[in-house]
Design a protein around this motif. Structure first.
Motif: not given
Length: 319
Positions: A99-109, A138-149, A262-265
Motif C-alpha cells: 500500500x506504499x506506506x513503506x518504501x524499502x524493506x530488507x528482505x531475504x530472497x 506489480x507495485x513492488x520489485x527486488x533490487x540486487x541481492x547481496x552475497x550476505x546470507x 539479503x535483498x532490498x524489497x
C-alpha cells in the motif's frame, strides 16, 4: 530455502501470525534504533509523504540494523528518509509495502519466495530472484541481492573443529568419516526434513551418532554446542554466537539449505534511481562475514545499530 525449512524458525522473518505480530510490534518499539526520524507508529498505514523514503524493518535485531544501513545510505545520496522499525512479521510488512506506506524493506530472497510460493524450487540465487519478481505485487520489485546470507548451517564447536582439523574452508562433505562419532542438535523438525538430517544423509552421506532435539537455532542449541552436549548443530549463519564461541560453520557446496540472500524489497514509485543505485551499492559490499561482524557489534557489544550502520557505510566508502 524452501517453505518447510522456513517454518521451523522461530524468528519473525520466517513465519508468524499477523495478529500476534500486530500486538507484539507496539511493545517492541522501545527497542528500535536511536534514529531521531523514526515514525511514532510503525503500523500506521498511511502512504509515505511525497519525496520521503520510508525504510521499514521486521522485529528482530538484524532487520533493524539492515534498515539503518539502507536508510543512511539513502541519506548520503541526499534523499529524505524516515524509519518504521520493528513492524512485525512478513505477513504485516508485505501489506505495508504493497500500500506504499513503506518504501524499502530488507528482505531475504529465498524466504520471501517461500512466503509468496511455498512450492517454488530454488536452484540459484538469480532464479530465486526472478521467481520472486514474478510473484510480487506489480507495485513492488527486488533490487540486487547481496552475497550476505542468514540461513541454516551445520556448525561444529571449537573443540570438535580442533580435534578433527575442521576450518572455515571445510565443507559438510568433510564430516562423512567422523559423523558417526558426533551428536548433532537442532529443532525437532530438523530430524525429519530434507533440509535437515534426511538431506545431510542423501546429499552428503552423513550418518550421525545420534540427534538431540533442541530449538531452531536458539539458546538451547547455542548452549548445547558450547557445552559439547552436541558436537554439531543447526546454527544460523549470522548468529553472533559463532564469533563468541568460535564455532566453525561448514560450507554447503551442494546448497542443501537453499538461499537467503539479503535483498532490498522496494515500492517502485517511492524510490528514485539514485536510491536504487545506493542500495545496489550496499548489496555489492555486504557479505555474510561482514554481516556477522555487524550483528555481533549490536547483539554482543550492545552498540546502537544506527551507529554501527554509519560506521560500516563510512568504512565501505558509501557514506
Amino acid at each position: 530455502m524452501t517453505s518447510t525449512a522456513k517454518s521451523s524458525r522461530s524468528r519473525t522473518r520466517h513465519t508468524g501470525a499477523a495478529a500476534v505480530a500486530l500486538t507484539a510490534a507496539a511493545a517492541l518499539l522501545a527497542g528500535c534504533s536511536s534514529s531521531d526520524d523514526t515514525s511514532d507508529n510503525p503500523l500506521a498505514g498511511e502512504k509515505a509523504e511525497a519525496g520521503t523514503v520510508v525504510v521499514g524493518s521486521n522485529n528482530f535485531a538484524e532487520s533493524t540494523l539492515l534498515a539503518d544501513i539502507y536508510g543512511e545510505a539513502l541519506k548520503a545520496k541526499g534523499l529524505k528518509v524516515t524509519y518504521k522499525h520493528n513492524i512485525g512479521s512478513r505477513e504485516t510488512t508485505y501489506g505495508l509495502m504493497k500500500n506504499g506506506s513503506v518504501t524499502v524493506l530488507p528482505e531475504y530472497n529465498g524466504s520471501l519466495l517461500a512466503y509468496l510460493d511455498p512450492q517454488a524450487g530454488q536452484k540459484s540465487a538469480e532464479a530465486v530472484n526472478e521467481a520472486v519478481k514474478a510473484k510480487l505485487d506489480k507495485k513492488l520489485t527486488l533490487l540486487e541481492s547481496s552475497p550476505a546470507e542468514n540461513k541454516d548451517s551445520v556448525s561444529v564447536n571449537a573443540e570438535t573443529a580442533k580435534k578433527h582439523g575442521l576450518t572455515a574452508e571445510s565443507t559438510l562433505a568433510d564430516l562423512k568419516d567422523i559423523a558417526p562419532e558426533l551428536v548433532i542438535g537442532g529443532s525437532p523438525e530438523f530430524q525429519t526434513r530434507q533440509q535437515g538430517l534426511k538431506g545431510l544423509e542423501s546429499v552428503y552421506g552423513l550418518k550421525f551418532k545420534s540427534f538431540k532435539a533442541l530449538d531452531a537455532g536458539g539458546p538451547l542449541t547455542q548452549s548445547a554446542l558450547t557445552k559439547n552436549t552436541v558436537q554439531a548443530a543447526d546454527v544460523f549463519t549470522t548468529d553472533p554466537t559463532i564469533i563468541k564461541e568460535k564455532f566453525v560453520v561448514l560450507k554447503d557446496p551442494e546448497n542443501l539449505f537453499g538461499y537467503a540472500n539479503v535483498t532490498p524489497l522496494v515500492h517502485k514509485e517511492g524510490l528514485p534511481q539514485e536510491g536504487v543505485d545506493a542500495l545496489n551499492a550496499v548489496s555489492a559490499k555486504l557479505d555474510t562475514e561482514t554481516l556477522l561482524d555487524l550483528d555481533a557489534q549490536v547483539q554482543l557489544d550492545k552498540k546502537d545499530p544506527l551507529d554501527v550502520a554509519k560506521e560500516w557505510l563510512e568504512s565501505a566508502g558509501l557514506s
